[in-house]
Design a protein around this motif. Sequence first.
Motif, PDB file in Angstrom:
ATOM      1  N   SER A  42       0.810  -1.219   0.000  1.00  7.23           N
ATOM      2  CA  SER A  42       0.000   0.000   0.000  1.00  7.23           C
ATOM      3  C   SER A  42       0.836   1.258   0.000  1.00  7.23           C
ATOM      4  O   SER A  42       0.298   2.352   0.110  1.00  7.23           O
ATOM      5  CB  SER A  42      -0.880   0.034   1.263  1.00  7.23           C
ATOM      6  OG  SER A  42      -1.968  -0.812   1.099  1.00  7.23           O
ATOM      7  N   ASP A  75      -0.042   4.348  -4.395  1.00  7.34           N
ATOM      8  CA  ASP A  75      -1.311   3.995  -5.024  1.00  7.34           C
ATOM      9  C   ASP A  75      -1.086   3.025  -6.189  1.00  7.34           C
ATOM     10  O   ASP A  75      -1.866   2.098  -6.403  1.00  7.34           O
ATOM     11  CB  ASP A  75      -1.989   5.286  -5.523  1.00  7.34           C
ATOM     12  CG  ASP A  75      -3.364   4.988  -6.080  1.00  7.34           C
ATOM     13  OD1 ASP A  75      -4.165   4.377  -5.348  1.00  7.34           O
ATOM     14  OD2 ASP A  75      -3.628   5.323  -7.246  1.00  7.34           O
ATOM     15  N   GLU A 108      -1.177  -0.556  -5.232  1.00  5.47           N
ATOM     16  CA  GLU A 108      -2.537  -1.041  -4.931  1.00  5.47           C
ATOM     17  C   GLU A 108      -3.287  -1.323  -6.228  1.00  5.47           C
ATOM     18  O   GLU A 108      -3.949  -2.355  -6.372  1.00  5.47           O
ATOM     19  CB  GLU A 108      -3.298   0.003  -4.103  1.00  5.47           C
ATOM     20  CG  GLU A 108      -2.774   0.156  -2.690  1.00  5.47           C
ATOM     21  CD  GLU A 108      -3.812   0.738  -1.740  1.00  5.47           C
ATOM     22  OE1 GLU A 108      -4.856   1.238  -2.207  1.00  5.47           O
ATOM     23  OE2 GLU A 108      -3.563   0.687  -0.513  1.00  5.47           O
ATOM     24  N   MET A 160      -2.597  -3.999   1.752  1.00  8.73           N
ATOM     25  CA  MET A 160      -3.849  -3.435   1.239  1.00  8.73           C
ATOM     26  C   MET A 160      -5.052  -4.179   1.849  1.00  8.73           C
ATOM     27  O   MET A 160      -6.102  -3.581   2.118  1.00  8.73           O
ATOM     28  CB  MET A 160      -3.900  -3.503  -0.283  1.00  8.73           C
ATOM     29  CG  MET A 160      -5.161  -2.874  -0.840  1.00  8.73           C
ATOM     30  SD  MET A 160      -5.181  -2.768  -2.629  1.00  8.73           S
ATOM     31  CE  MET A 160      -5.262  -4.467  -3.110  1.00  8.73           C
ATOM     32  N   THR A 202      -5.743  -2.506   5.238  1.00  7.10           N
ATOM     33  CA  THR A 202      -6.366  -1.178   5.307  1.00  7.10           C
ATOM     34  C   THR A 202      -7.730  -1.152   4.641  1.00  7.10           C
ATOM     35  O   THR A 202      -8.577  -0.344   4.988  1.00  7.10           O
ATOM     36  CB  THR A 202      -5.496  -0.084   4.644  1.00  7.10           C
ATOM     37  OG1 THR A 202      -5.165  -0.506   3.342  1.00  7.10           O
ATOM     38  CG2 THR A 202      -4.260   0.207   5.448  1.00  7.10           C
ATOM     39  N   ARG A 203      -7.956  -2.021   3.661  1.00  7.89           N
ATOM     40  CA  ARG A 203      -9.250  -1.946   2.950  1.00  7.89           C
ATOM     41  C   ARG A 203     -10.261  -2.989   3.422  1.00  7.89           C
ATOM     42  O   ARG A 203     -11.465  -2.800   3.259  1.00  7.89           O
ATOM     43  CB  ARG A 203      -9.022  -2.092   1.456  1.00  7.89           C
ATOM     44  CG  ARG A 203      -8.191  -0.943   0.892  1.00  7.89           C
ATOM     45  CD  ARG A 203      -8.435  -0.830  -0.566  1.00  7.89           C
ATOM     46  NE  ARG A 203      -7.715   0.246  -1.179  1.00  7.89           N
ATOM     47  CZ  ARG A 203      -8.078   0.809  -2.314  1.00  7.89           C
ATOM     48  NH1 ARG A 203      -9.160   0.397  -2.935  1.00  7.89           N
ATOM     49  NH2 ARG A 203      -7.363   1.778  -2.831  1.00  7.89           N
ATOM     50  N   GLU A 256     -14.031  -3.900   2.137  1.00  9.42           N
ATOM     51  CA  GLU A 256     -14.193  -3.031   0.966  1.00  9.42           C
ATOM     52  C   GLU A 256     -13.705  -3.724  -0.323  1.00  9.42           C
ATOM     53  O   GLU A 256     -14.267  -3.513  -1.398  1.00  9.42           O
ATOM     54  CB  GLU A 256     -13.334  -1.789   1.255  1.00  9.42           C
ATOM     55  CG  GLU A 256     -13.476  -0.629   0.353  1.00  9.42           C
ATOM     56  CD  GLU A 256     -12.352   0.396   0.680  1.00  9.42           C
ATOM     57  OE1 GLU A 256     -12.085   0.675   1.875  1.00  9.42           O
ATOM     58  OE2 GLU A 256     -11.745   0.890  -0.278  1.00  9.42           O
ATOM     59  N   LEU A 257     -12.711  -4.601  -0.191  1.00 10.70           N
ATOM     60  CA  LEU A 257     -12.173  -5.293  -1.367  1.00 10.70           C
ATOM     61  C   LEU A 257     -13.188  -6.294  -1.926  1.00 10.70           C
ATOM     62  O   LEU A 257     -13.267  -6.498  -3.138  1.00 10.70           O
ATOM     63  CB  LEU A 257     -10.858  -6.012  -1.017  1.00 10.70           C
ATOM     64  CG  LEU A 257      -9.658  -5.091  -0.804  1.00 10.70           C
ATOM     65  CD1 LEU A 257      -8.497  -5.838  -0.172  1.00 10.70           C
ATOM     66  CD2 LEU A 257      -9.232  -4.446  -2.121  1.00 10.70           C
ATOM     67  N   LYS A 280     -15.852  -4.432  -3.744  1.00 10.45           N
ATOM     68  CA  LYS A 280     -15.375  -3.994  -5.058  1.00 10.45           C
ATOM     69  C   LYS A 280     -15.270  -5.178  -6.024  1.00 10.45           C
ATOM     70  O   LYS A 280     -15.632  -5.072  -7.194  1.00 10.45           O
ATOM     71  CB  LYS A 280     -13.976  -3.366  -4.868  1.00 10.45           C
ATOM     72  CG  LYS A 280     -13.466  -2.553  -6.003  1.00 10.45           C
ATOM     73  CD  LYS A 280     -12.091  -1.980  -5.588  1.00 10.45           C
ATOM     74  CE  LYS A 280     -11.455  -1.192  -6.692  1.00 10.45           C
ATOM     75  NZ  LYS A 280     -11.937   0.152  -6.837  1.00 10.45           N
ATOM     76  N   THR A 305      -1.036   0.007   8.122  1.00  8.05           N
ATOM     77  CA  THR A 305      -1.060  -1.338   7.541  1.00  8.05           C
ATOM     78  C   THR A 305      -0.403  -2.367   8.451  1.00  8.05           C
ATOM     79  O   THR A 305      -0.767  -3.536   8.418  1.00  8.05           O
ATOM     80  CB  THR A 305      -0.327  -1.374   6.174  1.00  8.05           C
ATOM     81  OG1 THR A 305       1.036  -1.021   6.377  1.00  8.05           O
ATOM     82  CG2 THR A 305      -0.956  -0.434   5.175  1.00  8.05           C
ATOM     83  N   ARG A 333      -4.262   7.651   1.790  1.00 14.34           N
ATOM     84  CA  ARG A 333      -5.403   8.115   2.591  1.00 14.34           C
ATOM     85  C   ARG A 333      -5.099   8.039   4.094  1.00 14.34           C
ATOM     86  O   ARG A 333      -4.342   7.177   4.545  1.00 14.34           O
ATOM     87  CB  ARG A 333      -6.666   7.341   2.239  1.00 14.34           C
ATOM     88  CG  ARG A 333      -6.633   5.897   2.594  1.00 14.34           C
ATOM     89  CD  ARG A 333      -8.017   5.333   2.351  1.00 14.34           C
ATOM     90  NE  ARG A 333      -7.961   3.888   2.285  1.00 14.34           N
ATOM     91  CZ  ARG A 333      -9.007   3.138   2.056  1.00 14.34           C
ATOM     92  NH1 ARG A 333     -10.175   3.691   1.844  1.00 14.34           N
ATOM     93  NH2 ARG A 333      -8.893   1.838   2.026  1.00 14.34           N
TER      94      ARG A 333
END
Length: 470
Positions: free
Chosen positions: A48, A51, A54, A83, A86-87, A90-91, A94, A174, A366
């Motif tokens: 991460s 960007d 990622e 990643m 932190t996500r 959300e992954l 997506k 992370t 972020r």
Amino acid sequence: MPSVFIKTYGCQMNERDSEAVAAQLVAKGYSLAPSEAVADVVLLNTCSVRDFAEQKAINKMRNVIGTARSEKRDQIVGFMGCMAQTRGKELIDKLPDVDLVLGTQKFHRAAEYIDELLAGNGRTKIVDTDAEARSEATVREHLLNGSAKMSVSAFVSIMQGCNQHCTFCIVPSTRGVERSRTIPDIVAECRELVARGVREITLLGQIVTSYGRKEQRGAWQVARDAGDSSLATRHSPLVTPFVQLLDAVHEIDGLERIRFTSPHPKGYGDDLVEAYARLPKLCESAHIPLQSGSDRILKLMHRGYTRGKFLGIIGKLRTAKPDMGVYTDIIVGFPGETEDDFEQTLSLCREVQFDNSYIFKYSPRRDTPAAEMPGQVPQEIREERNERLLNLVNEIAAKKYDTFIGQTVQILVEGPSKKNAARYTGRTRCNRIVLFDGSPRHQGQIMDVKVERTGSFTLYGDPAVVNLID
Ligand code: SAM
């Protein structure tokens, strides 16, 4: 048993985490697939830091899912690492075909979760990014039989997390707060590796020079509060635990070379500089991340040192070991960086003459303070500064490499070169890659090689004057 393919993005710590997950799966009977196209399970170990890294992993996952679907293949796919941490879920929102999201404190649970997903009678999606006490001690298993190269040189994770909070960096989110393994635990792992043929160990951490700091301070306070002066002396904050660890690893018979990455300039106290002069196994190679040559930008980055302090450290290191290989990381286009600030980075590079520099275009992350700072530098200026700095560091590095022509250097031979199996590859103590026409008998040997010519960040040795030292 099913087969697994792991693709890794990012730093050596990520490579090490992937290796530990692969070793864990192999121990449970899984096989390692040569590509994602033939694997039952595909894991992407993510980065991460920028960007770009990622986006690469997300695009790769899209391709993996798309191909499996078009070929009507059942495949378990998952993200793990930075990643994923932190996500999290959300992954899956997506990319709904993703089955597993495994955070940085959960690598040791990979096999258990994959078993559950493959069995198909439990959960169909697993997301685990929770913190777990003592997870820093779980990245321990190695895949020594998998690759000939690894049996010569191995990486050992000594800690997890980072408390530095540089304003540009996502790592504290992370990897969490700093947590260190104990010295006996690390030494035991190193001893096992050496017993299996490893001759060089690289100690790994987000900021290795902070190793054990938090734990030592805690032990010192407990001892002091209990009035135990001998324990308090042993845990005095004046003695760096990282140097204590270097001393302990240095005692391992059969180990030839010690390296570490990555440190923080603040960690280069006199004890560490002296360790280079005192410990013959500690290689003359230092990767010291500079980030910027401008005091104003260093302050905005929350780096905790100045240009003058950085130059002082390099001076001390070169006094202790004149042949020291010095490597660095630099960020160009940090918010507010003016042409004058950038010129100061260029001038510092000219002054230090780094052996190599890893240059990063600033990437807003972020929830980091720098992402919200005024004066974000336009992309085209970041590109332009990146190119100017790259030209300078390449020019300096090429000149430094040329000085090796005709010299005899000592290398540890790692094995056949990845690009040309007829050639063998080794590293000098100051971490330069050397290629020569070798054979399997050279692997794992410490040898003298005479440098005949140089290539891009590579030295070429003459096999006619190869001389086995042991
Ligand atoms: N120990 C190192 C230090 O002292 O900073 C940290 C290693 S960091 C994980 C690897 C490198 O990535 C950093 O040295 C920095 O140059 C680069 N980096 C980190 N965050 C970045 C960002 N937001 N944009 C561009 N490069 C970044």
